[in-house]
Write a protein that holds these residues in place. Structure first.
Motif, PDB file in Angstrom:
ATOM      1  N   ALA A 314       2.628   9.694   2.265  1.00  0.00           N
ATOM      2  CA  ALA A 314       4.060   9.986   2.334  1.00  0.00           C
ATOM      3  C   ALA A 314       4.821   8.846   2.993  1.00  0.00           C
ATOM      4  N   VAL A 315       4.236   8.247   4.028  1.00  0.00           N
ATOM      5  CA  VAL A 315       4.879   7.102   4.675  1.00  0.00           C
ATOM      6  C   VAL A 315       4.925   5.923   3.711  1.00  0.00           C
ATOM      7  N   TRP A 316       3.844   5.707   2.977  1.00  0.00           N
ATOM      8  CA  TRP A 316       3.809   4.635   1.976  1.00  0.00           C
ATOM      9  C   TRP A 316       4.965   4.788   0.995  1.00  0.00           C
ATOM     10  N   LYS A 317       5.164   6.019   0.500  1.00  0.00           N
ATOM     11  CA  LYS A 317       6.242   6.272  -0.464  1.00  0.00           C
ATOM     12  C   LYS A 317       7.610   6.103   0.187  1.00  0.00           C
ATOM     13  N   ALA A 318       7.772   6.568   1.405  1.00  0.00           N
ATOM     14  CA  ALA A 318       9.066   6.458   2.084  1.00  0.00           C
ATOM     15  C   ALA A 318       9.426   5.005   2.350  1.00  0.00           C
ATOM     16  N   VAL A 319       8.446   4.192   2.727  1.00  0.00           N
ATOM     17  CA  VAL A 319       8.691   2.765   2.946  1.00  0.00           C
ATOM     18  C   VAL A 319       8.984   2.080   1.609  1.00  0.00           C
ATOM     19  N   LEU A 320       8.280   2.489   0.558  1.00  0.00           N
ATOM     20  CA  LEU A 320       8.535   1.942  -0.773  1.00  0.00           C
ATOM     21  C   LEU A 320       9.971   2.239  -1.210  1.00  0.00           C
ATOM     22  N   ASP A 321      10.464   3.427  -0.883  1.00  0.00           N
ATOM     23  CA  ASP A 321      11.842   3.789  -1.226  1.00  0.00           C
ATOM     24  C   ASP A 321      12.856   2.864  -0.543  1.00  0.00           C
ATOM     25  N   GLN A 322      12.411   2.195   0.514  1.00  0.00           N
ATOM     26  CA  GLN A 322      13.272   1.224   1.200  1.00  0.00           C
ATOM     27  C   GLN A 322      13.104  -0.188   0.622  1.00  0.00           C
ATOM     28  N   GLY A 323      12.319  -0.291  -0.463  1.00  0.00           N
ATOM     29  CA  GLY A 323      12.150  -1.574  -1.133  1.00  0.00           C
ATOM     30  C   GLY A 323      11.015  -2.425  -0.603  1.00  0.00           C
ATOM     31  N   VAL A 324      10.081  -1.802   0.159  1.00  0.00           N
ATOM     32  CA  VAL A 324       8.970  -2.549   0.748  1.00  0.00           C
ATOM     33  C   VAL A 324       7.647  -1.918   0.291  1.00  0.00           C
ATOM     34  N   LEU A 325       6.802  -2.716  -0.325  1.00  0.00           N
ATOM     35  CA  LEU A 325       5.508  -2.241  -0.816  1.00  0.00           C
ATOM     36  C   LEU A 325       4.411  -2.670   0.138  1.00  0.00           C
ATOM     37  N   VAL A 326       3.701  -1.681   0.716  1.00  0.00           N
ATOM     38  CA  VAL A 326       2.541  -1.955   1.560  1.00  0.00           C
ATOM     39  C   VAL A 326       1.330  -1.324   0.884  1.00  0.00           C
ATOM     40  N   ARG A 327       0.194  -1.267   1.553  1.00  0.00           N
ATOM     41  CA  ARG A 327      -1.041  -0.821   0.893  1.00  0.00           C
ATOM     42  C   ARG A 327      -1.626   0.416   1.560  1.00  0.00           C
ATOM     43  N   ASP A 328      -1.835   1.447   0.761  1.00  0.00           N
ATOM     44  CA  ASP A 328      -2.587   2.619   1.194  1.00  0.00           C
ATOM     45  C   ASP A 328      -4.040   2.367   0.812  1.00  0.00           C
ATOM     46  N   VAL A 329      -4.874   2.084   1.805  1.00  0.00           N
ATOM     47  CA  VAL A 329      -6.270   1.735   1.538  1.00  0.00           C
ATOM     48  C   VAL A 329      -7.198   2.941   1.604  1.00  0.00           C
ATOM     49  N   GLY A 330      -6.607   4.126   1.731  1.00  0.00           N
ATOM     50  CA  GLY A 330      -7.407   5.341   1.721  1.00  0.00           C
ATOM     51  C   GLY A 330      -7.953   5.766   3.059  1.00  0.00           C
ATOM     52  N   LEU A 331      -7.548   5.099   4.150  1.00  0.00           N
ATOM     53  CA  LEU A 331      -7.980   5.504   5.483  1.00  0.00           C
ATOM     54  C   LEU A 331      -6.995   6.531   6.028  1.00  0.00           C
ATOM     55  N   PRO A 332      -7.475   7.670   6.491  1.00  0.00           N
ATOM     56  CA  PRO A 332      -6.571   8.718   6.981  1.00  0.00           C
ATOM     57  C   PRO A 332      -5.639   8.204   8.076  1.00  0.00           C
ATOM     58  N   GLY A 333      -4.347   8.416   7.897  1.00  0.00           N
ATOM     59  CA  GLY A 333      -3.375   8.088   8.924  1.00  0.00           C
ATOM     60  C   GLY A 333      -3.106   6.619   9.115  1.00  0.00           C
ATOM     61  N   ARG A 334      -3.475   5.779   8.121  1.00  0.00           N
ATOM     62  CA  ARG A 334      -3.325   4.337   8.288  1.00  0.00           C
ATOM     63  C   ARG A 334      -2.836   3.660   7.010  1.00  0.00           C
ATOM     64  N   LEU A 335      -2.072   2.591   7.194  1.00  0.00           N
ATOM     65  CA  LEU A 335      -1.628   1.741   6.103  1.00  0.00           C
ATOM     66  C   LEU A 335      -1.887   0.285   6.471  1.00  0.00           C
ATOM     67  N   ARG A 336      -2.120  -0.546   5.466  1.00  0.00           N
ATOM     68  CA  ARG A 336      -2.320  -1.974   5.694  1.00  0.00           C
ATOM     69  C   ARG A 336      -1.067  -2.730   5.254  1.00  0.00           C
ATOM     70  N   ILE A 337      -0.630  -3.664   6.100  1.00  0.00           N
ATOM     71  CA  ILE A 337       0.604  -4.400   5.844  1.00  0.00           C
ATOM     72  C   ILE A 337       0.318  -5.898   5.901  1.00  0.00           C
ATOM     73  N   THR A 338       0.652  -6.611   4.814  1.00  0.00           N
ATOM     74  CA  THR A 338       0.492  -8.060   4.782  1.00  0.00           C
ATOM     75  C   THR A 338       1.634  -8.730   5.537  1.00  0.00           C
ATOM     76  N   ALA A 339       1.328  -9.759   6.299  1.00  0.00           N
ATOM     77  CA  ALA A 339       2.376 -10.539   6.958  1.00  0.00           C
ATOM     78  C   ALA A 339       3.145 -11.338   5.913  1.00  0.00           C
ATOM     79  N   GLY A 340       4.468 -11.311   6.008  1.00  0.00           N
ATOM     80  CA  GLY A 340       5.298 -12.024   5.050  1.00  0.00           C
ATOM     81  C   GLY A 340       6.134 -13.097   5.721  1.00  0.00           C
ATOM     82  N   THR A 341       7.163 -13.523   5.037  1.00  0.00           N
ATOM     83  CA  THR A 341       8.113 -14.462   5.623  1.00  0.00           C
ATOM     84  C   THR A 341       8.898 -13.753   6.720  1.00  0.00           C
TER      85      THR A 341
END
Length: 367
Positions: A314-341
Motif C-alpha cells: 500500500a505504501v508502494w502504491k501511495a508513493v507511486l501516486d506521488q510520481g515516485v517508483l520504488v521497489r517492493d522486494v517482497g519483504l514484509p513491512g519493507r521497501l527498497r529505494i534507489t539513491a537518485g539525483t
C-alpha cells in the motif's frame, strides 16, 4: 497444460520470468540504476574507442577480451593480472558461467536469502540445486551461521553478497574467511555495489591470494552508469578462469562492448565523482527517513531498505501516486529505494512526507 508447457522442462513449469515493474513515472528509483547519464566528456571518449572498431566489425571480436581484461585488472588493483580477470555480458552471465562450470545437475549452490533474487533463478536455469540457508531476523550474516550452513549442506558453490541486495549491508570480512575455510567448493562474493561501500577495504579482492576457490564478481552497471552496456567481470585464480573457457560461448563479448567498456574504464576518475554524489544522496535518504521515525539500515550500496511499514504494498502504491517508483522486494513491512539525483531524492522524501501525513495508518508508530 498447453502442448508447449508440456514440452517445457518440468522444473520450469509454472514459473514466472524475472522482472521489475517498468512504469513511465517522473522519478524511477526501483532498479538500482545509476541515476546519472554518461557525462558528455566521458561519452566522447567512449565514442572514440567504439569508432576504432566500426570498420573491423566484419571480423569476430577478441574472444578472450585481453585488452579489456588488462584494463579491468589495472582498475581493480590488488596486484591482479589480466589472467586473473574475466569479463562477460553483465555479472549475470558471469554467475551463470560459474554455475555451468562448477554447478549443474546433481550439484548444489548455497545462498542466504533475502539476497540477489537472480541467484536461485540462475541456479534453476543451469540445473543446480539451490539451498537457502536464510539469515538472522535482522537480515545479518555471521561467520558462525555461514560455517554451520556449509557443514550442514556441503555445497559445491557458495554465494555471498557484499553489499547485500536488498539490505544494502556489507559483509564482515570474517564471514568470507569462515565460508572459505568451511567449504570444499567455490566461494563467490558478489560485489556488484562495491564502489558504493563506506569502507573500501571491505572488498574481498584482498583475500584472493592463496585462495584458489575464491571468486569476486563485479559489474560496470552501477558505478560506471553502464547498465545498458551489459558488462560484468570477476577476479579469481587464473586456473579457475581457464576452466570457465569450457562453458563460455564463442566470441560472447562483442567488439563494441569491449571497446565501450575500455572507454569507460579510462574515465573512471570522472565517474567516481558521480558515485560520491549518489553515496551522499543515499545517506540523505537514510538520515531523513530515520528522522521521520522509520527504521533504515546503514547502507553500503546505492540503495536503502526502509522498514516500519504496516502494508508495504500500500505504501508502494501511495508513493507511486506521488510520481515516485520504488521497489517492493517482497519483504514484509519493507521497501527498497534507489539513491537518485538531488532532485529525485527530494521528490522521494516529499512523497514519503505526504503519504505519512495522509495515511498514517500505513506506518508503524515510532518506538
Amino acid at each position: 497444460m498447453s502442448e508447449i508447457e508440456d514440452l517445457l522442462r518440468e522444473d520450469l513449469r509454472g514459473q514466472t520470468a524475472y522482472g521489475a515493474p517498468q512504469l513511465d513515472v517522473p522519478v524511477q528509483l526501483n532498479t538500482n540504476e545509476n541515476a546519472f547519464a554518461i557525462p558528455d566528456d566521458v561519452a566522447a571518449v567512449i565514442e572514440e574507442y567504439i569508432s576504432r572498431e566500426i570498420r573491423g566489425l566484419n571480423r569476430y571480436p577478441d574472444r578472450d577480451a585481453l585488452a579489456l581484461r588488462e584494463d579491468l585488472a589495472a582498475y581493480l588493483g590488488h596486484g591482479l593480472t589480466p589472467s586473473q580477470v574475466w569479463a562477460a555480458n553483465g555479472s549475470n552471465e558471469i554467475l551463470q558461467q560459474l554455475l555451468q562450470a562448477f554447478g549443474g545437475p546433481g550439484r548444489t549452490v548455497l545462498g542466504f536469502m533475502p539476497s540477489y533474487s537472480m541467484h536461485p533463478l540462475l541456479a534453476r536455469g543451469t540445473g543446480t540445486n539451490f539451498v537457502d540457508a536464510l539469515r538472522d531476523a535482522d537480515y545479518t550474516l555471521s561467520p558462525g551461521h555461514v560455517g554451520w550452513a556449509i557443514e550442514a549442506h556441503d555445497p559445491d558453490l557458495v554465494f555471498l553478497v557484499s553489499p547485500n541486495n536488498p539490505t544494502g549491508t556489507a559483509l564482515d570480512p570474517a564471514v568470507v574467511d569462515a565460508a572459505y575455510e568451511a567449504s570444499r567448493g567455490i566461494v563467490v562474493v558478489d560485489e556488484a555495489y562495491a564502489e558504493f561501500a563506506r569502507d573500501a577495504s571491505s572488498t574481498a579482492l584482498g583475500r584472493l591470494e592463496g585462495r584458489p576457490r575464491l571468486v569476486v564478481t563485479r559489474t560496470m552497471s552501477k558505478a560506471f552508469a553502464f547498465a545498458g552496456a551489459r558488462v560484468g567481470y570477476l577476479a579469481a585464480d587464473a586456473e579457475l578462469i581457464e576452466k570457465l573457457l569450457l562453458v563460455r560461448l564463442p566470441y560472447h563479448l562483442s567488439s563494441l562492448t569491449q571497446a565501450a567498456a575500455r572507454g569507460a574504464l579510462a574515465c573512471a576518475p570522472q565517474l567516481q565523482a558521480e558515485v560520491d554524489e549518489l553515496k551522499h544522496q543515499r545517506d540523505r535518504i537514510v538520515k531523513n527517513l530515520r528522522a521521520k521515525g522509520l527504521p533504515v539500515a546503514d547502507s553500503d550500496a546505492n540503495f536503502v531498505l526502509v522498514g516500519g511499514l504496516v502494508d508495504a504494498a500500500a505504501v508502494w502504491k501511495a508513493v507511486l501516486d506521488q510520481g515516485v517508483l520504488v521497489r517492493d522486494v517482497g519483504l514484509p513491512g519493507r521497501l527498497r529505494i534507489t539513491a537518485g539525483t538531488e532532485e529525485e531524492t527530494t521528490a522521494l522524501l516529499d512523497a514519503f512526507e505526504i503519504v505519512m501525513k495522509q495515511e498514517p495508518s500505513l506506518f508503524e508508530e515510532s518506538k
